[in-house]
Design a protein around this motif. Structure first.
Motif, PDB file in Angstrom:
ATOM      1  N   PRO A   1       0.816  -1.187  -0.058  1.00  0.00           N
ATOM      2  CA  PRO A   1       0.089   0.075  -0.129  1.00  0.00           C
ATOM      3  C   PRO A   1       0.879   1.299  -0.001  1.00  0.00           C
ATOM      4  N   LEU A   2       1.520   1.591  -0.964  1.00  0.00           N
ATOM      5  CA  LEU A   2       2.549   2.539  -1.389  1.00  0.00           C
ATOM      6  C   LEU A   2       1.827   4.111  -0.711  1.00  0.00           C
ATOM      7  N   ALA A   3       0.901   4.386  -1.525  1.00  0.00           N
ATOM      8  CA  ALA A   3       0.074   5.663  -0.927  1.00  0.00           C
ATOM      9  C   ALA A   3      -0.243   5.886   0.513  1.00  0.00           C
ATOM     10  N   GLN A   4      -0.658   4.557   1.247  1.00  0.00           N
ATOM     11  CA  GLN A   4      -0.951   4.749   2.629  1.00  0.00           C
ATOM     12  C   GLN A   4       0.339   4.820   3.342  1.00  0.00           C
ATOM     13  N   ARG A   5       1.479   4.051   3.330  1.00  0.00           N
ATOM     14  CA  ARG A   5       2.701   4.178   3.953  1.00  0.00           C
ATOM     15  C   ARG A   5       3.360   5.467   3.503  1.00  0.00           C
ATOM     16  N   ALA A   6       3.260   5.850   2.328  1.00  0.00           N
ATOM     17  CA  ALA A   6       4.371   7.314   2.022  1.00  0.00           C
ATOM     18  C   ALA A   6       3.622   8.295   2.808  1.00  0.00           C
ATOM     19  N   GLY A   7       2.183   8.362   3.130  1.00  0.00           N
ATOM     20  CA  GLY A   7       1.687   9.385   3.960  1.00  0.00           C
ATOM     21  C   GLY A   7       2.323   9.432   5.414  1.00  0.00           C
ATOM     22  N   GLN A   8       2.779   8.368   5.726  1.00  0.00           N
ATOM     23  CA  GLN A   8       2.870   8.116   7.093  1.00  0.00           C
ATOM     24  C   GLN A   8       4.385   9.030   7.549  1.00  0.00           C
ATOM     25  N   TRP A   9       5.219   9.054   6.582  1.00  0.00           N
ATOM     26  CA  TRP A   9       6.651   9.579   6.522  1.00  0.00           C
ATOM     27  C   TRP A   9       6.591  10.946   5.623  1.00  0.00           C
ATOM     28  N   ARG A  10       5.442  11.631   5.360  1.00  0.00           N
ATOM     29  CA  ARG A  10       5.733  12.651   4.533  1.00  0.00           C
ATOM     30  C   ARG A  10       6.478  13.855   4.885  1.00  0.00           C
ATOM     31  N   SER A  11       6.724  13.941   6.324  1.00  0.00           N
ATOM     32  CA  SER A  11       7.483  14.997   6.775  1.00  0.00           C
ATOM     33  C   SER A  11       8.804  14.531   7.060  1.00  0.00           C
ATOM     34  N   SER A  12       9.213  13.437   6.477  1.00  0.00           N
ATOM     35  CA  SER A  12      10.664  13.214   6.603  1.00  0.00           C
ATOM     36  C   SER A  12      11.728  13.623   5.788  1.00  0.00           C
ATOM     37  N   GLY A  13      11.035  14.455   4.728  1.00  0.00           N
ATOM     38  CA  GLY A  13      11.700  15.172   3.830  1.00  0.00           C
ATOM     39  C   GLY A  13      12.147  14.064   2.460  1.00  0.00           C
ATOM     40  N   PRO A  14      12.867  14.749   1.277  1.00  0.00           N
ATOM     41  CA  PRO A  14      13.098  13.913   0.316  1.00  0.00           C
ATOM     42  C   PRO A  14      14.142  12.861   0.701  1.00  0.00           C
ATOM     43  N   GLU A  15      14.841  13.248   1.641  1.00  0.00           N
ATOM     44  CA  GLU A  15      16.090  12.288   1.899  1.00  0.00           C
ATOM     45  C   GLU A  15      15.693  11.142   2.632  1.00  0.00           C
ATOM     46  N   GLY A  16      14.765  11.243   3.729  1.00  0.00           N
ATOM     47  CA  GLY A  16      14.317  10.497   4.531  1.00  0.00           C
ATOM     48  C   GLY A  16      13.187   9.286   4.109  1.00  0.00           C
ATOM     49  N   LEU A  17      12.325   9.962   3.237  1.00  0.00           N
ATOM     50  CA  LEU A  17      11.258   9.143   2.775  1.00  0.00           C
ATOM     51  C   LEU A  17      11.581   7.990   2.124  1.00  0.00           C
ATOM     52  N   PRO A  18      12.450   7.835   1.108  1.00  0.00           N
ATOM     53  CA  PRO A  18      12.815   6.781   0.452  1.00  0.00           C
ATOM     54  C   PRO A  18      13.246   5.522   1.213  1.00  0.00           C
ATOM     55  N   HIS A  19      14.036   6.121   2.393  1.00  0.00           N
ATOM     56  CA  HIS A  19      14.906   5.065   3.254  1.00  0.00           C
ATOM     57  C   HIS A  19      13.591   4.434   4.234  1.00  0.00           C
ATOM     58  N   HIS A  20      12.677   5.076   4.592  1.00  0.00           N
ATOM     59  CA  HIS A  20      11.729   4.613   5.476  1.00  0.00           C
ATOM     60  C   HIS A  20      10.906   3.636   4.480  1.00  0.00           C
ATOM     61  N   LEU A  21      10.611   4.007   3.284  1.00  0.00           N
ATOM     62  CA  LEU A  21       9.854   2.985   2.315  1.00  0.00           C
ATOM     63  C   LEU A  21      10.614   1.798   1.951  1.00  0.00           C
ATOM     64  N   ARG A  22      12.030   1.991   1.750  1.00  0.00           N
ATOM     65  CA  ARG A  22      12.874   0.809   1.479  1.00  0.00           C
ATOM     66  C   ARG A  22      12.797  -0.196   2.777  1.00  0.00           C
ATOM     67  N   ARG A  23      12.898   0.175   3.760  1.00  0.00           N
ATOM     68  CA  ARG A  23      12.959  -0.685   4.833  1.00  0.00           C
ATOM     69  C   ARG A  23      11.473  -1.328   5.054  1.00  0.00           C
ATOM     70  N   ASP A  24      10.470  -0.586   4.961  1.00  0.00           N
ATOM     71  CA  ASP A  24       8.988  -1.114   5.044  1.00  0.00           C
ATOM     72  C   ASP A  24       8.813  -1.687   3.943  1.00  0.00           C
TER      73      ASP A  24
END
Length: 235
Positions: free
Chosen positions: A171-194
């Motif tokens: 569920p990309l849209a749902q998970r990405a919304g959880q870390w939208r405040s992480s900034g461009p550098e943090g978001l892809p790394h959160h998504l990678r682990r998840d």
């Protein structure tokens, strides 16, 4: 002189019996030999796969370089994830070009695996860069509001088509919304682990992500103010 006659008797042994049945061998020894041969072949195959994958990975790094962190008013972060358990790299690609007062970007996935797909991706990115720096296209592109602080997430099908062991898609849209405040550098790394947690640690296909945030550069005066010490501290 009397003659005596002695009868010499020779023991006759029956001929050896030749068995027409199956010949038996030492099963533990045969099993051990087969296991050793299988293990050697498995190790050889693993070394070969590692060698081929190393060549493909080195080639991919030359062709698919990380995007610049800043492109005009945009903050950018990119991430590539290779599929596990395969000897060949896929054809996921991304590229960006800053042209005058605009930024042009591409993300996609060519068919196939290995050096052939990497070569095709290289040709496609070369054509993109040439077109990006060429004359403007006559067709008016589709537009949408992209204001200060807005974040845009782009990904290949390796992300959205990834399935969990129970068959559910990520569920990309749902998970990405959880870390939208992480900034461009943090978001892809959160998504990678998840994403890896979702599939149980092993991706079945390559995946690529690009995160873009509209964040205009600070004015030189603002940058100077941030550097001026106040009471021994920097603001």
């Amino acid at each position: 002189m009397g003659l005596t006659h002695r009868h010499h008797r020779r023991a006759l042994t029956p001929p050896e019996r030749r068995s027409s049945g199956p010949q038996w061998c030492d099963l533990p020894a045969a099993t051990g030999a087969l296991q050793a041969t299988h293990l050697q072949e498995q190790r050889r195959r693993h070394r070969e796969l590692a060698r081929v994958r190393s060549v493909s990975e080195a080639t991919r790094r030359v062709v698919l370089r990380p995007l610049p962190h800043r492109l005009g008013p945009l903050r950018v972060a990119s991430l590539y994830m290779a599929a596990e358990g395969e000897a060949q790299i896929g054809g996921d690609l991304y590229a960006a070009a800053r042209v005058e007062d605009s930024t042009r970007m591409i993300i996609g996935d060519v068919r196939g695996k290995g050096l052939t797909s990497i070569s095709d991706a290289s040709v496609l990115m070369g054509a993109f860069r040439e077109a990006a720096h060429g004359s403007s296209a006559s067709r008016t592109p589709d537009t949408f509001a992209f204001e200060d602080g807005d974040t845009l997430l782009l990904s290949t099908d390796g992300v959205i088509e990834t399935r969990a062991p129970d068959g559910s898609f990520y569920p990309l849209a749902q998970r990405a919304g959880q870390w939208r405040s992480s900034g461009p550098e943090g978001l892809p790394h959160h998504l990678r682990r998840d994403l890896l947690d979702h599939v149980g640690g092993r991706l079945g296909d390559d995946a690529a992500m690009v995160v873009i945030q509209h964040s205009p550069a600070l004015h030189p005066v603002q940058q100077l103010k941030k550097m001026v010490p106040v009471n021994g501290a920097h603001r």
